[in-house]
Design a protein around this motif. Structure first.
Motif, PDB file in Angstrom:
ATOM      1  N   ARG A   1      36.141  35.990  33.850  1.00 35.72           N
ATOM      2  CA  ARG A   1      36.492  36.950  33.050  1.00 35.72           C
ATOM      3  C   ARG A   1      37.710  37.597  33.325  1.00 35.72           C
ATOM      4  NH1 ARG A   1      32.252  37.176  29.712  1.00 35.72           N
ATOM      5  NH2 ARG A   1      30.189  36.342  30.468  1.00 35.72           N
ATOM      6  N   THR A   2      38.462  37.032  34.013  1.00 33.96           N
ATOM      7  CA  THR A   2      40.061  37.778  34.239  1.00 33.96           C
ATOM      8  C   THR A   2      41.115  36.520  34.351  1.00 33.96           C
ATOM      9  OG1 THR A   2      40.945  38.868  36.094  1.00 33.96           O
ATOM     10  CG2 THR A   2      39.355  37.558  36.748  1.00 33.96           C
ATOM     11  N   VAL A   3      42.226  37.414  34.149  1.00 36.42           N
ATOM     12  CA  VAL A   3      43.343  36.225  34.557  1.00 36.42           C
ATOM     13  C   VAL A   3      43.915  36.278  35.631  1.00 36.42           C
ATOM     14  CG1 VAL A   3      43.830  36.443  31.729  1.00 36.42           C
ATOM     15  CG2 VAL A   3      44.809  38.004  33.577  1.00 36.42           C
ATOM     16  N   ASP A   4      43.423  36.872  36.416  1.00 37.42           N
ATOM     17  CA  ASP A   4      44.044  37.048  37.875  1.00 37.42           C
ATOM     18  C   ASP A   4      43.714  35.834  38.717  1.00 37.42           C
ATOM     19  OD1 ASP A   4      44.723  39.589  37.545  1.00 37.42           O
ATOM     20  OD2 ASP A   4      43.028  40.570  38.402  1.00 37.42           O
ATOM     21  N   PRO A   5      44.387  35.445  39.564  1.00 42.15           N
ATOM     22  CA  PRO A   5      44.095  34.139  40.253  1.00 42.15           C
ATOM     23  C   PRO A   5      42.947  34.126  41.197  1.00 42.15           C
ATOM     24  CG  PRO A   5      46.042  35.270  41.179  1.00 42.15           C
ATOM     25  CD  PRO A   5      45.828  35.685  39.944  1.00 42.15           C
ATOM     26  N   LEU A   6      42.320  33.208  41.530  1.00 42.80           N
ATOM     27  CA  LEU A   6      40.860  33.114  42.290  1.00 42.80           C
ATOM     28  C   LEU A   6      41.104  32.201  43.643  1.00 42.80           C
ATOM     29  CD1 LEU A   6      38.079  32.651  39.562  1.00 42.80           C
ATOM     30  CD2 LEU A   6      38.706  35.037  40.519  1.00 42.80           C
ATOM     31  N   ASP A   7      41.035  33.011  44.422  1.00 37.40           N
ATOM     32  CA  ASP A   7      41.241  32.315  45.998  1.00 37.40           C
ATOM     33  C   ASP A   7      39.531  31.672  46.281  1.00 37.40           C
ATOM     34  OD1 ASP A   7      43.609  32.977  45.892  1.00 37.40           O
ATOM     35  OD2 ASP A   7      43.065  35.059  46.892  1.00 37.40           O
ATOM     36  N   PRO A   8      39.882  30.556  46.851  1.00 38.23           N
ATOM     37  CA  PRO A   8      38.521  29.920  47.283  1.00 38.23           C
ATOM     38  C   PRO A   8      37.880  30.868  48.530  1.00 38.23           C
ATOM     39  CG  PRO A   8      40.363  28.254  47.147  1.00 38.23           C
ATOM     40  CD  PRO A   8      40.943  29.549  47.019  1.00 38.23           C
ATOM     41  N   GLY A   9      36.679  30.895  48.236  1.00 42.58           N
ATOM     42  CA  GLY A   9      35.651  31.508  49.226  1.00 42.58           C
ATOM     43  C   GLY A   9      35.175  30.718  50.235  1.00 42.58           C
ATOM     44  N   LEU A  10      34.423  31.212  51.411  1.00 47.60           N
ATOM     45  CA  LEU A  10      33.622  30.528  52.237  1.00 47.60           C
ATOM     46  C   LEU A  10      32.722  29.502  51.561  1.00 47.60           C
ATOM     47  CD1 LEU A  10      32.888  29.824  55.013  1.00 47.60           C
ATOM     48  CD2 LEU A  10      31.354  31.786  55.024  1.00 47.60           C
ATOM     49  N   GLY A  11      31.939  30.215  50.387  1.00 45.89           N
ATOM     50  CA  GLY A  11      30.847  29.656  49.838  1.00 45.89           C
ATOM     51  C   GLY A  11      31.351  28.128  49.173  1.00 45.89           C
ATOM     52  N   LEU A  12      32.577  27.886  48.726  1.00 37.94           N
ATOM     53  CA  LEU A  12      33.174  26.799  48.017  1.00 37.94           C
ATOM     54  C   LEU A  12      33.010  25.745  49.034  1.00 37.94           C
ATOM     55  CD1 LEU A  12      34.220  25.481  45.685  1.00 37.94           C
ATOM     56  CD2 LEU A  12      36.418  26.323  46.048  1.00 37.94           C
ATOM     57  N   TYR A  13      33.676  25.898  50.549  1.00 30.30           N
ATOM     58  CA  TYR A  13      33.609  25.023  51.229  1.00 30.30           C
ATOM     59  C   TYR A  13      32.461  24.649  51.875  1.00 30.30           C
ATOM     60  CZ  TYR A  13      38.443  26.536  51.613  1.00 30.30           C
ATOM     61  OH  TYR A  13      39.953  26.627  51.113  1.00 30.30           O
ATOM     62  N   VAL A  14      31.519  25.516  51.741  1.00 37.35           N
ATOM     63  CA  VAL A  14      29.926  25.067  52.271  1.00 37.35           C
ATOM     64  C   VAL A  14      29.310  24.491  51.011  1.00 37.35           C
ATOM     65  CG1 VAL A  14      27.552  26.064  52.683  1.00 37.35           C
ATOM     66  CG2 VAL A  14      29.803  27.221  53.764  1.00 37.35           C
ATOM     67  N   LEU A  15      29.626  24.797  49.901  1.00 40.00           N
ATOM     68  CA  LEU A  15      29.233  23.924  48.963  1.00 40.00           C
ATOM     69  C   LEU A  15      29.788  22.301  48.822  1.00 40.00           C
ATOM     70  CD1 LEU A  15      27.699  23.761  45.959  1.00 40.00           C
ATOM     71  CD2 LEU A  15      29.848  24.433  44.921  1.00 40.00           C
ATOM     72  N   LEU A  16      31.071  22.103  49.135  1.00 37.97           N
ATOM     73  CA  LEU A  16      31.684  20.828  49.005  1.00 37.97           C
ATOM     74  C   LEU A  16      30.983  20.083  50.326  1.00 37.97           C
ATOM     75  CD1 LEU A  16      35.407  21.619  48.044  1.00 37.97           C
ATOM     76  CD2 LEU A  16      33.349  20.733  46.522  1.00 37.97           C
ATOM     77  N   LEU A  17      30.850  20.832  51.281  1.00 38.20           N
ATOM     78  CA  LEU A  17      30.403  20.240  52.560  1.00 38.20           C
ATOM     79  C   LEU A  17      29.032  19.973  52.356  1.00 38.20           C
ATOM     80  CD1 LEU A  17      30.747  19.470  55.669  1.00 38.20           C
ATOM     81  CD2 LEU A  17      30.021  21.789  56.269  1.00 38.20           C
ATOM     82  N   GLY A  18      28.188  20.384  51.873  1.00 36.78           N
ATOM     83  CA  GLY A  18      26.844  20.089  51.425  1.00 36.78           C
ATOM     84  C   GLY A  18      26.686  18.878  50.629  1.00 36.78           C
ATOM     85  N   GLN A  19      27.517  18.725  49.765  1.00 36.57           N
ATOM     86  CA  GLN A  19      27.659  17.457  48.957  1.00 36.57           C
ATOM     87  C   GLN A  19      28.269  16.369  49.753  1.00 36.57           C
ATOM     88  OE1 GLN A  19      30.492  18.994  45.804  1.00 36.57           O
ATOM     89  NE2 GLN A  19      28.667  20.021  44.877  1.00 36.57           N
TER      90      GLN A  19
END
Length: 560
Positions: A116-134
């Motif tokens: 809901r914002t036009v500001d850039p979104l930086d990847p957080g720790l949860g994203l790396y954890v999510l991809l590692l889980g997959q």
């Protein structure tokens, strides 16, 4: 100690340890998949549209729980099979979530976040954890597949009966999940939540969606083809568990958020996967061994007919303003197709007539695309004309009716092949008279399906070679089964050849049925250029059946 117990112990010693390793990896992957969204996939994580943490946790845990049940009860191949589908699903989800690094607004994962914002979104720790889980879940599935392959040569006594049949059913019914590529997984009135199909998404998301859809038939067929009864059952249940885990967050969002509804793509994945998972009850069971294949074909046909009736009475498309489109000129044909499939399916429950009607079932699947292809073309046309439209449940019912009808026809054909194995073929030859009749019928069928039986300003022309459109798919299906009957009938046994001709006559009669049905609902109807050819082909098919039944020399009949 019984011999069976000894065999189970040997199998446990050979496969228990590698399966336990794969199971522990899958459990770790599920833990990471649940923890990643809770940690936040972005450094400044936008809030999801509704709180569905429980759905994310439960969805990742369900496949592991199914596999753990098999391992706990001393059935390692069951556990290994149950991990195959989650591993394939993890590969697809990994590809989809890579879009979070590229352009998060195109990832449409409202269970994780809503931009809901036009500001850039930086990847957080949860994203790396999510991809590692997959990744870990996919590795667990790969290890499980290796375990199943390693035990392939040692399970000949516990192999699945009629594996070709079950593999074919898994592939046909599971391929219904491919419809999820064309239709949205969710519907949304929230401008910040995209409700679009995989085909309208970036390439990496499209590839991931294709892997998810193909995981349904491939995982089920692989488990049956490479494993014993326990492994097959585990693999089939694993397909249902993986699909349920994948779709559960969308279902939870639909239940909690007024702006979100479950899309037709989600239902296609879930329902097709649950049908495949339902085979686990029949594969290798004593009850299924005592059920003739003709009865299985009959059940599938009855289900196909019921779904065709549902499709005829359900909404296929919903416009952006909420107006639901239900009418199509050939909608009534689905009623006739559903009723005919139900009647044909019920004949397989009566042993006295089942054998005579069975060849007709192998051709009857074509009635569904012949009846519904025009409706499908109408839906696609309306979607192009009215942006923002959404598909509804009528399309889901049509896809399931088509898949079940094809599965029923395959089962009927397999039943015929089993029957032919019991016939002496040493002193049989083709019947020349039927060769000529079949050649004539094939030529008339080509002319019968080349054009239209009725023409009207309200209808789009369709043909095999000109005016090709979505409705032409129904023409191809009808022509294909009639030509197949023409090829098989000359070298078939007496009653089977007659049944094939009658099956071709049924398809041509259904083609002719479009004339009065369409003429009653469109403006200024006129007879099409193919109507007379349909009548001629129908007469030749009936005459061929009568001539075949009147034959007296049984040696002229070859058993296919």
């Amino acid at each position: 100690m019984t011999a069976r117990t000894t065999a189970q112990q040997l199998r446990w010693q050979e496969t228990g340890r590698p399966v336990l390793t794969a199971l522990l990896l899958a459990a770790l992957g599920a833990l990471l998949l649940a923890a990643g969204p809770l940690l936040g996939v972005f450094a400044k994580t936008p809030e999801p549209i509704a709180g569905v943490s429980w759905a994310l946790i439960l969805g990742s845990a369900v496949p592991v729980l199914v596999a753990a049940l098999g391992w706990w009860t001393g059935r390692p191949t069951f556990a290994a099979g149950a991990l195959l589908a989650p591993g394939l699903f993890a590969v697809g989800r990994l590809l989809i979530d890579l879009q979070l690094f590229i352009k998060p607004s195109q990832a449409w994962r409202p269970e994780l976040f809503v931009v809901r914002t036009v500001d850039p979104l930086d990847p957080g720790l949860g994203l790396y954890v999510l991809l590692l889980g997959q990744v870990i879940t996919a590795v667990a599935g790969w290890l499980a597949l290796r375990t199943v392959k390693d035990t392939e040569q040692d399970n000949s006594r516990t192999r699945v009966p009629n594996p070709q049949l079950w593999i074919g059913l898994c592939l046909v019914l599971g391929l219904a999940a491919l419809g999820s590529l064309f239709y949205p997984l969710l519907g949304s009135t929230d401008l910040m939540v995209l409700g679009k199909s995989y085909l309208d998404s970036p390439a990496v998301v499209l590839f991931g969606g294709a892997v998810l859809a193909l995981a349904v038939p491939i995982a089920g067929a692989t488990a049956i083809g490479l494993s014993d009864v326990d492994g097959a059952r585990g693999g089939l249940l694993g397909v249902g568990a993986a699909a349920l885990g994948y779709t559960l967050p969308t279902l939870a969002l639909s239940a909690q958020a007024d702006a979100i509804s479950t899309g037709i793509g989600t239902w296609l994945i879930l329902v097709s996967a649950l049908i495949v998972a339902g085979f686990a009850y029949f594969v290798g069971s004593r009850k299924s061994r005592g059920v003739p294949l003709r009865v299985v074909a009959g059940r599938l046909m009855v289900l196909a007919g019921l779904f065709a009736l549902f499709a005829a009475n359900a909404y296929w498309l919903v416009l952006s303003d909420g107006y639901r489109l239900t009418e199509a000129p050939d909608r009534a044909l689905l009623w006739w197709a559903g009723a005919l499939l139900i009647v044909l399916g019920c004949t397989q429950f009566a042993p006295a007539i089942a054998g005579a009607v069975r060849p007709v079932l192998s051709l009857a699947w074509a009635l569904v695309p012949m009846a519904g292809a025009g409706q499908l073309g109408n839906v696609l046309l309306q979607r192009d004309v009215y942006p923002g439209t959404q598909t509804s449940y009528g399309l889901l019912f049509f896809v399931l009716a088509l898949a079940l009808a094809i599965a029923g026809s395959i089962t009927a054909a397999v039943a015929g092949s089993v029957e032919r194995e019991e016939v002496d073929l040493s002193e049989v030859r083709a019947a020349p008279l039927r060769v000529g009749l079949s050649a004539l019928l094939g030529l008339l069928a080509l002319l019968a399906f080349a054009g239209n039986t009725v023409q009207s300003p309200d209808l789009l022309n369709s043909g095999l070679f000109t005016d090709v459109n979505t409705a032409t798919l129904g023409l191809y299906a009808g022509l294909a089964v009639v030509l197949a009957a023409c090829v098989l009938a000359p070298v078939s046994r007496l009653h089977q050849a007659a049944a094939l001709y009658l099956g071709a006559a049924l398809v041509l009669a259904f083609r002719l049925l479009g004339w009065p049905v369409m003429a009653g609902v469109v403006n200024d109807p006129e007879r099409g250029d193919s109507a007379l050819w349909v009548i001629a082909g129908l007469l030749v098919a009936v005459v061929s059946a009568v001539v075949t039944l009147a034959a007296r020399n049984a040696k002229e009949n070859v058993a296919l």
